[in-house]
Design a protein around this motif. Structure first.
Motif, mmCIF file in Angstrom:
data_model
loop_
_atom_site.group_PDB
_atom_site.id
_atom_site.type_symbol
_atom_site.label_atom_id
_atom_site.label_comp_id
_atom_site.label_asym_id
_atom_site.label_seq_id
_atom_site.Cartn_x
_atom_site.Cartn_y
_atom_site.Cartn_z
ATOM 1 N N ASP A 1 0.828 -1.212 0.000
ATOM 2 C CA ASP A 1 0.000 0.000 0.000
ATOM 3 C C ASP A 1 0.862 1.260 0.000
ATOM 4 O OD1 ASP A 1 -2.311 -1.522 0.068
ATOM 5 O OD2 ASP A 1 -2.473 -1.439 2.265
ATOM 6 N N THR A 2 1.924 1.250 0.770
ATOM 7 C CA THR A 2 2.825 2.400 0.828
ATOM 8 C C THR A 2 3.492 2.626 -0.519
ATOM 9 O OG1 THR A 2 3.234 1.900 3.157
ATOM 10 C CG2 THR A 2 4.753 3.404 2.089
ATOM 11 N N LEU A 3 3.926 1.546 -1.171
ATOM 12 C CA LEU A 3 4.555 1.668 -2.492
ATOM 13 C C LEU A 3 3.561 2.164 -3.543
ATOM 14 C CD1 LEU A 3 6.823 -1.514 -2.542
ATOM 15 C CD2 LEU A 3 7.538 0.871 -2.336
ATOM 16 N N LYS A 4 2.297 1.738 -3.443
ATOM 17 C CA LYS A 4 1.274 2.209 -4.383
ATOM 18 C C LYS A 4 1.052 3.715 -4.216
ATOM 19 C CE LYS A 4 -1.520 -1.933 -5.036
ATOM 20 N NZ LYS A 4 -2.819 -2.571 -4.768
ATOM 21 N N ASP A 5 0.999 4.172 -2.972
ATOM 22 C CA ASP A 5 0.815 5.600 -2.717
ATOM 23 C C ASP A 5 1.983 6.414 -3.264
ATOM 24 O OD1 ASP A 5 -1.590 5.099 -1.486
ATOM 25 O OD2 ASP A 5 -0.798 5.291 0.572
ATOM 26 N N ALA A 6 3.195 5.934 -3.049
ATOM 27 C CA ALA A 6 4.378 6.645 -3.541
ATOM 28 C C ALA A 6 4.384 6.670 -5.066
ATOM 29 C CB ALA A 6 5.638 5.984 -3.014
ATOM 30 N N SER A 7 3.975 5.581 -5.682
ATOM 31 C CA SER A 7 3.920 5.509 -7.147
ATOM 32 C C SER A 7 2.890 6.492 -7.694
ATOM 33 C CB SER A 7 3.581 4.083 -7.570
ATOM 34 O OG SER A 7 3.403 4.000 -8.952
ATOM 35 N N GLU A 8 1.754 6.577 -7.053
ATOM 36 C CA GLU A 8 0.699 7.492 -7.486
ATOM 37 C C GLU A 8 1.178 8.948 -7.376
ATOM 38 O OE1 GLU A 8 -2.758 8.866 -9.029
ATOM 39 O OE2 GLU A 8 -2.141 6.766 -8.897
ATOM 40 N N ILE A 9 1.865 9.279 -6.312
ATOM 41 C CA ILE A 9 2.388 10.648 -6.140
ATOM 42 C C ILE A 9 3.408 10.959 -7.223
ATOM 43 C CG2 ILE A 9 3.790 12.103 -4.621
ATOM 44 C CD1 ILE A 9 2.391 10.692 -2.252
ATOM 45 N N GLU A 10 4.285 10.002 -7.524
ATOM 46 C CA GLU A 10 5.298 10.207 -8.559
ATOM 47 C C GLU A 10 4.642 10.376 -9.933
ATOM 48 O OE1 GLU A 10 8.840 10.978 -10.128
ATOM 49 O OE2 GLU A 10 8.445 10.736 -7.980
ATOM 50 N N ARG A 11 3.595 9.609 -10.199
ATOM 51 C CA ARG A 11 2.876 9.718 -11.472
ATOM 52 C C ARG A 11 2.250 11.113 -11.619
ATOM 53 N NH1 ARG A 11 -0.641 5.507 -10.925
ATOM 54 N NH2 ARG A 11 1.097 4.080 -11.142
ATOM 55 N N ARG A 12 1.691 11.630 -10.539
ATOM 56 C CA ARG A 12 1.097 12.969 -10.566
ATOM 57 C C ARG A 12 2.166 14.032 -10.839
ATOM 58 N NH1 ARG A 12 -2.770 12.640 -5.281
ATOM 59 N NH2 ARG A 12 -4.249 11.122 -6.116
ATOM 60 N N HIS A 13 3.338 13.877 -10.261
ATOM 61 C CA HIS A 13 4.431 14.832 -10.499
ATOM 62 C C HIS A 13 4.851 14.820 -11.971
ATOM 63 C CE1 HIS A 13 5.591 16.291 -6.465
ATOM 64 N NE2 HIS A 13 5.062 15.157 -6.044
ATOM 65 N N ARG A 14 4.958 13.614 -12.538
ATOM 66 C CA ARG A 14 5.345 13.526 -13.957
ATOM 67 C C ARG A 14 4.297 14.158 -14.860
ATOM 68 N NH1 ARG A 14 5.872 7.749 -14.958
ATOM 69 N NH2 ARG A 14 5.852 7.349 -12.754
ATOM 70 N N ASP A 15 3.021 13.936 -14.541
ATOM 71 C CA ASP A 15 1.953 14.541 -15.334
ATOM 72 C C ASP A 15 2.004 16.072 -15.251
ATOM 73 O OD1 ASP A 15 1.041 12.046 -16.079
ATOM 74 O OD2 ASP A 15 -0.596 12.001 -14.588
ATOM 75 N N ALA A 16 2.239 16.594 -14.061
ATOM 76 C CA ALA A 16 2.314 18.050 -13.897
ATOM 77 C C ALA A 16 3.518 18.610 -14.659
ATOM 78 C CB ALA A 16 2.409 18.403 -12.418
#
Length: 130
Positions: A105-120
């Motif tokens: 779950d922690t890795l999924k959250d970190a991945s989602e945050i990183e994906r949002r940064h790349r999109d921005a």
């Protein structure tokens, strides 16, 4: 340059000097003296006696009972703080929620945050190029 508003003072080097290991000349009073009130108080009476068991301010009775009372109040305050900390609050609830997460779950959250940064970042790059 001269002193406009004051009296002319004598030069510090106008008098003959003396060696450092010799005593000052007699008859000259020293500049540091004991005030009259302090010297009179020393000679008039003996200093007041101070002593006895220590007491807290406002304590009129037995010192041991006031100490026991203070200890009891401190213990009650510590108990109240402990109970308050067990209840927790908003931050404690968030901490408990984070502790309950698994590694996945922690890795999924970190991945989602990183994906949002790349999109921005990609959106910002598109806006700069247009």
């Amino acid at each position: 340059m001269g002193n406009l508003c004051g009296k002319p003072s004598s030069d510090a080097f106008s008098s003959p000097g003396r060696r450092l290991d010799s005593a000052p000349p007699p008859g000259k009073p020293s500049s540091a003296s004991v005030p009259q009130s302090v010297s009179a108080a020393k000679t008039s009476k003996a200093p007041p006696k101070v002593g006895g068991p220590p007491r807290t301010l406002g304590g009129g009775g037995d010192p041991s009972s006031s100490q026991d009372d203070a200890r009891r109040k401190a213990a009650e305050a510590a108990e109240a703080r402990l109970q308050q900390s067990k209840k927790g609050g908003k931050l404690q609830a968030q901490l408990d929620k984070d502790k309950a997460k698994t590694r996945v779950d922690t890795l999924k959250d970190a991945s989602e945050i990183e994906r949002r940064h790349r999109d921005a970042d990609s959106n910002a790059e598109i806006l700069r190029n247009s």
